[in-house]
Design an enzyme around this catalytic site. Structure first.
Site, PDB file in Angstrom:
ATOM      1  N   HIS A  48     -22.686 -36.602 -28.742  1.00 15.22           N
ATOM      2  CA  HIS A  48     -22.853 -35.211 -28.329  1.00 15.22           C
ATOM      3  C   HIS A  48     -21.619 -34.374 -28.647  1.00 15.22           C
ATOM      4  O   HIS A  48     -20.516 -34.904 -28.798  1.00 15.22           O
ATOM      5  CB  HIS A  48     -23.166 -35.136 -26.838  1.00 15.22           C
ATOM      6  CG  HIS A  48     -24.579 -35.519 -26.498  1.00 15.22           C
ATOM      7  ND1 HIS A  48     -25.001 -35.739 -25.206  1.00 15.22           N
ATOM      8  CD2 HIS A  48     -25.680 -35.710 -27.292  1.00 15.22           C
ATOM      9  CE1 HIS A  48     -26.292 -36.056 -25.200  1.00 15.22           C
ATOM     10  NE2 HIS A  48     -26.720 -36.051 -26.456  1.00 15.22           N
ATOM     11  N   ASP A  78     -19.725 -32.459 -26.897  1.00 11.72           N
ATOM     12  CA  ASP A  78     -18.583 -32.500 -25.989  1.00 11.72           C
ATOM     13  C   ASP A  78     -17.725 -33.745 -26.188  1.00 11.72           C
ATOM     14  O   ASP A  78     -16.702 -33.907 -25.527  1.00 11.72           O
ATOM     15  CB  ASP A  78     -19.028 -32.388 -24.527  1.00 11.72           C
ATOM     16  CG  ASP A  78     -20.116 -33.395 -24.155  1.00 11.72           C
ATOM     17  OD1 ASP A  78     -20.730 -33.959 -25.065  1.00 11.72           O
ATOM     18  OD2 ASP A  78     -20.347 -33.602 -22.951  1.00 11.72           O
ATOM     19  N   HIS A 118     -26.697 -42.363 -20.458  1.00  5.76           N
ATOM     20  CA  HIS A 118     -26.790 -40.932 -20.781  1.00  5.76           C
ATOM     21  C   HIS A 118     -27.298 -40.730 -22.200  1.00  5.76           C
ATOM     22  O   HIS A 118     -28.067 -39.810 -22.469  1.00  5.76           O
ATOM     23  CB  HIS A 118     -25.413 -40.294 -20.597  1.00  5.76           C
ATOM     24  CG  HIS A 118     -25.301 -38.905 -21.121  1.00  5.76           C
ATOM     25  ND1 HIS A 118     -25.920 -37.828 -20.515  1.00  5.76           N
ATOM     26  CD2 HIS A 118     -24.643 -38.415 -22.205  1.00  5.76           C
ATOM     27  CE1 HIS A 118     -25.648 -36.731 -21.207  1.00  5.76           C
ATOM     28  NE2 HIS A 118     -24.876 -37.062 -22.225  1.00  5.76           N
ATOM     29  N   CYS A 144     -20.120 -39.585 -19.876  1.00  8.34           N
ATOM     30  CA  CYS A 144     -21.251 -38.853 -19.314  1.00  8.34           C
ATOM     31  C   CYS A 144     -22.294 -39.742 -18.644  1.00  8.34           C
ATOM     32  O   CYS A 144     -23.242 -39.228 -18.050  1.00  8.34           O
ATOM     33  CB  CYS A 144     -21.899 -38.008 -20.411  1.00  8.34           C
ATOM     34  SG  CYS A 144     -20.807 -36.716 -21.046  1.00  8.34           S
ATOM     35  N   LYS A 148     -21.497 -39.677 -13.201  1.00  7.09           N
ATOM     36  CA  LYS A 148     -21.538 -38.307 -12.698  1.00  7.09           C
ATOM     37  C   LYS A 148     -20.486 -38.096 -11.617  1.00  7.09           C
ATOM     38  O   LYS A 148     -20.112 -39.021 -10.886  1.00  7.09           O
ATOM     39  CB  LYS A 148     -22.926 -37.993 -12.129  1.00  7.09           C
ATOM     40  CG  LYS A 148     -24.093 -38.333 -13.059  1.00  7.09           C
ATOM     41  CD  LYS A 148     -24.000 -37.617 -14.388  1.00  7.09           C
ATOM     42  CE  LYS A 148     -24.193 -36.129 -14.254  1.00  7.09           C
ATOM     43  NZ  LYS A 148     -24.195 -35.472 -15.599  1.00  7.09           N
ATOM     44  N   ASN A 204     -28.079 -33.409 -18.362  1.00  4.26           N
ATOM     45  CA  ASN A 204     -28.838 -33.453 -19.611  1.00  4.26           C
ATOM     46  C   ASN A 204     -29.336 -34.883 -19.864  1.00  4.26           C
ATOM     47  O   ASN A 204     -28.552 -35.778 -20.113  1.00  4.26           O
ATOM     48  CB  ASN A 204     -27.953 -32.984 -20.760  1.00  4.26           C
ATOM     49  CG  ASN A 204     -28.638 -33.095 -22.113  1.00  4.26           C
ATOM     50  OD1 ASN A 204     -29.857 -33.232 -22.201  1.00  4.26           O
ATOM     51  ND2 ASN A 204     -27.855 -33.035 -23.169  1.00  4.26           N
ATOM     52  N   HIS A 230     -17.999 -34.996 -16.902  1.00  8.09           N
ATOM     53  CA  HIS A 230     -17.911 -33.613 -16.427  1.00  8.09           C
ATOM     54  C   HIS A 230     -17.583 -33.636 -14.940  1.00  8.09           C
ATOM     55  O   HIS A 230     -18.103 -34.460 -14.197  1.00  8.09           O
ATOM     56  CB  HIS A 230     -19.235 -32.875 -16.652  1.00  8.09           C
ATOM     57  CG  HIS A 230     -19.741 -32.950 -18.056  1.00  8.09           C
ATOM     58  ND1 HIS A 230     -19.413 -32.015 -19.023  1.00  8.09           N
ATOM     59  CD2 HIS A 230     -20.547 -33.850 -18.664  1.00  8.09           C
ATOM     60  CE1 HIS A 230     -19.996 -32.337 -20.162  1.00  8.09           C
ATOM     61  NE2 HIS A 230     -20.691 -33.460 -19.971  1.00  8.09           N
TER      62      HIS A 230
END
Length: 207
Positions: free
Chosen positions: A69, A71, A130, A149, A152, A161, A191
């Protein structure tokens, strides 16, 4: 967050979720620096690269990408233009080629160790979560786990997502991470705020 270890946090506007932050690691060794995940884009990555050079008088020479991804690898083209060696799980390279994304230069199967001084870095594919290629990174000298990711933050009220997720395998992957890295004292999600191993329990509870 520890001697020679920093979190880098960058932001992007991502409709329909709004402004989103993403975490990565910046690790300082004697003469070089290692990046775990790039910022969202080349411009942010250039700022971080220049900051390291100006403030530490060393260069980022290696980067580990935790999945495909934006990020995680949005700044990979800039790093490659500076001669940075990049590493990722073999599945990540396959997906990047299929989707015409920047492709990391080096691949590994299941586990990869960068034995540097004074920091050793372990990258590990614990299973799908993820995404089908999500890895985690562990710093055994500091008991720091970068869960990426698939882990959490405690503020998270959902799994975020999940468009590329394997929801069936994800809980098993978390259990393996929890078992393998049960000595971790600091756990960093992809995140949100860092915490400890409770982040893994919290992520499991979201299922």
């Amino acid at each position: 967050i520890a001697e020679n270890v920093w979190i880098h946090i960058t932001y992007t506007d991502y409709p329909p979720w709004g402004r989103i932050s993403a975490n990565g690691l910046l690790i300082k060794e004697m003469e070089h620096a290692v990046l775990i995940d790039t910022p969202w884009n080349n411009e942010q990555t250039e700022i971080l690269y220049n900051w390291v050079q100006e403030n530490w008088n060393i260069l980022i020479t290696k980067a580990i990408v935790c999945h495909f991804h934006t990020d995680n690898l949005g700044g990979l083209d800039f790093l490659h233009s500076k001669g940075v060696e990049s590493y990722a799980y073999s599945k990540t390279l396959e997906i990047c080629r299929e989707q015409n994304l920047p492709v990391p230069k080096n691949s590994f199967k299941e586990e990869f160790i960068l034995d540097l001084f004074p920091v050793s870095i372990e990258a590990f594919f614990p299973g799908e979560g993820h995404t089908v290629d999500s890895i985690c990174v562990y710093l055994p000298d500091y008991y720091i786990l970068f869960g990426g990711c698939s882990v959490k933050s405690l503020e998270s009220r959902n799994l975020g997502n999940v468009s590329d997720a394997n929801l069936e395998a994800w809980p098993r992957t978390l259990m393996l991470i929890k078992e393998k890295y049960n000595q971790a004292e600091i756990v960093i999600p992809g995140h949100g705020r860092p915490g400890d191993l409770l982040l893994l329990d919290h992520t499991l509870s979201l299922f």
